[in-house]
Design a protein around this motif. Structure first.
Motif, short mmCIF file in Angstrom:
data_model
loop_
_atom_site.label_atom_id
_atom_site.label_comp_id
_atom_site.label_asym_id
_atom_site.label_seq_id
_atom_site.Cartn_x
_atom_site.Cartn_y
_atom_site.Cartn_z
N PRO A 51 26.22 9.67 -40.86
CA PRO A 51 25.03 8.89 -41.28
C PRO A 51 24.02 8.75 -40.16
O PRO A 51 22.81 8.66 -40.42
CB PRO A 51 25.61 7.55 -41.70
N LEU A 52 24.51 8.69 -38.91
CA LEU A 52 23.59 8.49 -37.78
C LEU A 52 22.66 9.69 -37.57
O LEU A 52 21.58 9.53 -37.00
CB LEU A 52 24.39 8.20 -36.51
N SER A 53 23.08 10.88 -38.01
CA SER A 53 22.27 12.09 -37.80
C SER A 53 21.36 12.42 -38.97
O SER A 53 20.63 13.39 -38.94
CB SER A 53 23.18 13.29 -37.52
N MET A 54 21.41 11.64 -40.02
CA MET A 54 20.66 11.97 -41.22
C MET A 54 19.30 11.30 -41.23
O MET A 54 19.13 10.23 -40.66
CB MET A 54 21.46 11.58 -42.47
N LEU A 55 18.35 11.94 -41.92
CA LEU A 55 16.98 11.45 -41.97
C LEU A 55 16.85 10.30 -42.94
O LEU A 55 17.75 10.02 -43.74
CB LEU A 55 16.04 12.59 -42.38
N ASP A 56 15.70 9.64 -42.86
CA ASP A 56 15.39 8.56 -43.79
C ASP A 56 15.30 9.13 -45.20
O ASP A 56 14.67 10.17 -45.44
CB ASP A 56 14.06 7.91 -43.37
N HIS A 57 15.92 8.48 -46.21
CA HIS A 57 15.97 8.95 -47.59
C HIS A 57 15.06 8.16 -48.52
O HIS A 57 15.22 8.23 -49.74
CB HIS A 57 17.40 8.86 -48.12
N ALA A 58 14.11 7.42 -47.96
CA ALA A 58 13.28 6.57 -48.81
C ALA A 58 12.41 7.37 -49.77
O ALA A 58 12.01 6.88 -50.83
CB ALA A 58 12.40 5.67 -47.92
N ASN A 59 12.13 8.65 -49.41
CA ASN A 59 11.23 9.46 -50.24
C ASN A 59 11.97 10.38 -51.21
O ASN A 59 11.36 11.23 -51.84
CB ASN A 59 10.32 10.32 -49.36
N ARG A 60 13.27 10.24 -51.37
CA ARG A 60 14.01 11.12 -52.26
C ARG A 60 13.68 10.73 -53.71
O ARG A 60 13.73 9.55 -54.08
CB ARG A 60 15.51 11.01 -52.03
N PRO A 61 13.36 11.66 -54.54
CA PRO A 61 12.91 11.36 -55.91
C PRO A 61 13.97 10.67 -56.75
O PRO A 61 13.66 9.80 -57.56
CB PRO A 61 12.55 12.74 -56.47
#
Length: 600
Positions: A113-123
């Protein structure tokens, strides 16, 4: 049962194409409908599976996430949650991701989880935030493969929530769809093959009797008495085939008789010198033989109006008069086609009432008219040519009889004039007889190999004295090698004598007459060139006609008969040669004689 003619039958291929096309169209439509239905069902099943997994997972993680909420912020990661997600992902072979409400990944089964990008824009998350559940198919930015996502909103408190997102690879769905399509395609091909074979058999049973019947009808039409096949069928087609075969024997005999008569008629009409034209009552051409087409310069266009084809008003008038009166019409006219012809026409109406048409017979009388014209011209020219010396002889004889015979100073001069005119008259008669024999083919020629040098030397020697008296220089320009022609030696000498005689006569004093010859492409070219008065262009096309003179008064003063060049022309033709001239008024004339060269 089947033969090659069936495969060339257009009716067979039409029925075959329609039936096979409909079968393939139905199979293709079935394939498309089943494939679409299968894809929709697989998508629905996949979405249902992901949803059920998300619901089960949400009940496990809701308490853990709710307890860890502090000061309105969800924890970035929880080891217990990560292990739970990893265990469930191993059991379901799905990718599981826990995301908080602001797009921060709390746990993921495939990545830290620490290496993953922000997911706020996922449809899928945006849709789940609004509707509770969200789906999307797209390429994963983390894994770089296309995946199907389902996000479920997990309500942690009245104003706090998180997301459980379940994802599966779309290639698994695609593989199942490919397997399904493969099975369906195999089924479709087998169905199409079976349908094609059955269609071929059914249509073949229909077309085969028709093909045999068609072939029999064509054979009967062509008059063939052999090779007919019976249709073994008890239906109407078989009955019709039997009737045709029974007719064949009599039709074959009649066709043979008609063909024989047509051949005889065509042979007779084709070899007639007379033109034969048949015209119906509407003035349309029914038949025309080769001779009539040549005479009128028309094409073989049966069924078209005669006036349109022949474009000859006298002929059309004769046909119209014959149709109107029902009798026989005779007339003559001149056809103004590519070749001018004098034609005699006899038009006779065909038997019947009313008359069904007219038979026209054309006679080409052009040669007869030409010969009549030549005869009239010849008689007129001979009379004119004979009248002049005879008048002179008569005048001198009358003068002598009137007393001049006793005039010692003039009587001998008068007698000399009589001798000159008598010699001229004799030469005219000799030339006329000579050209008549050559034209009639009665002149006996000894065609052999003749050396041009000896003939030239003989003629030059004969006219050397006449040229010397007028101070005319005779120049001989022989080629570098010996030239031998195929001709009659005496006839060739006559040709050269006439050309040299004219050159010396019509070349003024101090002029030049040049004789040269050469070989070129199997021919020998003999040239006689002078520096005389020349011949105007308007006279050059007629200079070889009998009795034709450019200047009649001058020619008679010089003793010419008007037959010399005509004799030259006919002798050259008798030796398979030709003669032509090139002249410029006031500058001189060049005559070229082309003769076949002897083969060495």
């Amino acid at each position: 049962m089947f033969d090659k003619s069936m495969w060339s039958s257009r009716l067979f291929w039409k029925l075959f194409a329609v039936n096979v096309g409909l079968s393939l169209a139905l199979a293709t439509a079935l394939l498309y409908v089943v494939n679409s239905s299968q894809r929709s069902e697989l998508n629905r099943q996949t979405e249902q599976r992901l949803f059920e997994t998300a619901v089960v997972l949400s009940s496990h993680v809701r308490d853990s996430l709710a307890a860890s909420v502090q000061d309105d912020v969800l924890p970035l990661s929880q080891p217990d949650l990560q292990r739970l997600v990893q265990r469930l992902a191993d059991q379901t072979e799905l990718r599981i991701t826990i995301v908080n409400s602001i797009g921060v990944v709390l746990a993921d089964s495939d990545r830290s989880p620490l290496s993953m990008l922000d997911h706020a824009n996922r449809p899928e998350l945006i849709q789940a935030a609004k509707e509770g559940v969200g789906t999307a198919t797209r390429e994963s930015p983390t894994l770089r493969i296309e995946m199907f996502y389902l996000a479920l909103r997990v309500q942690l408190s009245p104003d706090r929530y998180a997301f459980v997102r379940i994802a599966t690879r779309t290639d698994a769905i695609s593989q199942r769809m490919a397997d399904t399509r493969r099975y369906l395609l195999t089924f479709t091909l087998m169905f199409g093959l079976i349908a094609t074979v059955l269609t071929n058999m059914v249509i073949g049973r229909i077309i085969h009797p028709l093909a045999l019947l068609t072939r029999n009808v064509q054979a009967i039409t062509e008059g063939k008495s052999q090779g007919l096949e019976r249709v073994h069928s008890s239906d109407e087609v078989g009955t019709l085939s039997t009737a045709f075969i029974q007719m064949q024997s009599e039709l074959a005999i009649r066709f043979g008789q008609l063909r024989e008569r047509n051949q005889q008629l065509s042979t007779v009409l084709g070899n007639l010198l007379e033109g034969i034209i048949a015209v119906d009552a509407d003035e349309n051409m029914v038949m025309a033989n080769d001779a009539s087409r040549r005479m009128l310069g028309m094409s073989d266009a049966v069924g078209r109006p005669l006036l349109e084809l022949a474009r000859c008003r006298p002929l059309h008038d004769a046909v119209m008069k014959c149709l109107r009166t029902g009798g026989t019409v005779k007339t003559e006219f001149v056809s103004e086609g590519a070749v001018r012809r004098d034609l005699a026409v006899r038009a006779t109406s065909l038997p019947g009432h009313p008359s069904p048409g007219v038979l026209v017979v054309l006679h080409d009388i052009s040669e007869l008219r030409r010969l009549e014209s030549l005869r009239h011209q010849f008689v007129a020219n001979v009379s004119h040519e004979l009248k002049t010396p005879l008048a002179s002889i008569k005048a001198y004889a009358e003068t002598l009889r009137g007393g001049a015979i006793n005039d010692q100073e003039n009587n001998l001069r008068f007698v000399s004039r009589i001798e000159e005119q008598a010699e001229r008259l004799n030469q005219l008669i000799v030339d006329m007889l000579h050209i008549a024999r050559v034209e009639a083919g009665e002149e006996a020629f000894d065609i052999t190999q003749v050396g041009l040098r000896s003939v030239v030397d003989s003629s030059v020697t004969q006219y050397a004295q006449s040229a010397k008296q007028k101070r005319i220089q005779l120049v001989v320009e022989p080629p570098s090698h010996r030239a031998i022609v195929v001709a009659d030696e005496d006839g060739l000498r006559t040709v050269l004598d006439n050309l040299l005689s004219n050159a010396v006569k019509y070349t003024p004093e101090d002029g030049t007459v040049t004789i040269r010859w050469r070989s070129d492409a199997g021919r020998c070219i003999l040239e006689v060139q002078d520096t005389g008065i020349g011949i105007a262009e308007e006279h050059q096309t007629r200079i070889f006609e009998r009795f034709y003179r450019v200047d009649e008064a001058r020619s008679r003063d010089l003793g010419g008969t008007g037959l010399g060049l005509s004799i030259v022309k006919h002798l050259c033709l008798a030796f398979d040669g030709t003669v032509e001239l090139e002249s410029v008024r006031g500058q001189g004339t060049t005559f070229r004689v082309y003769l076949p060269a002897a083969v060495s």
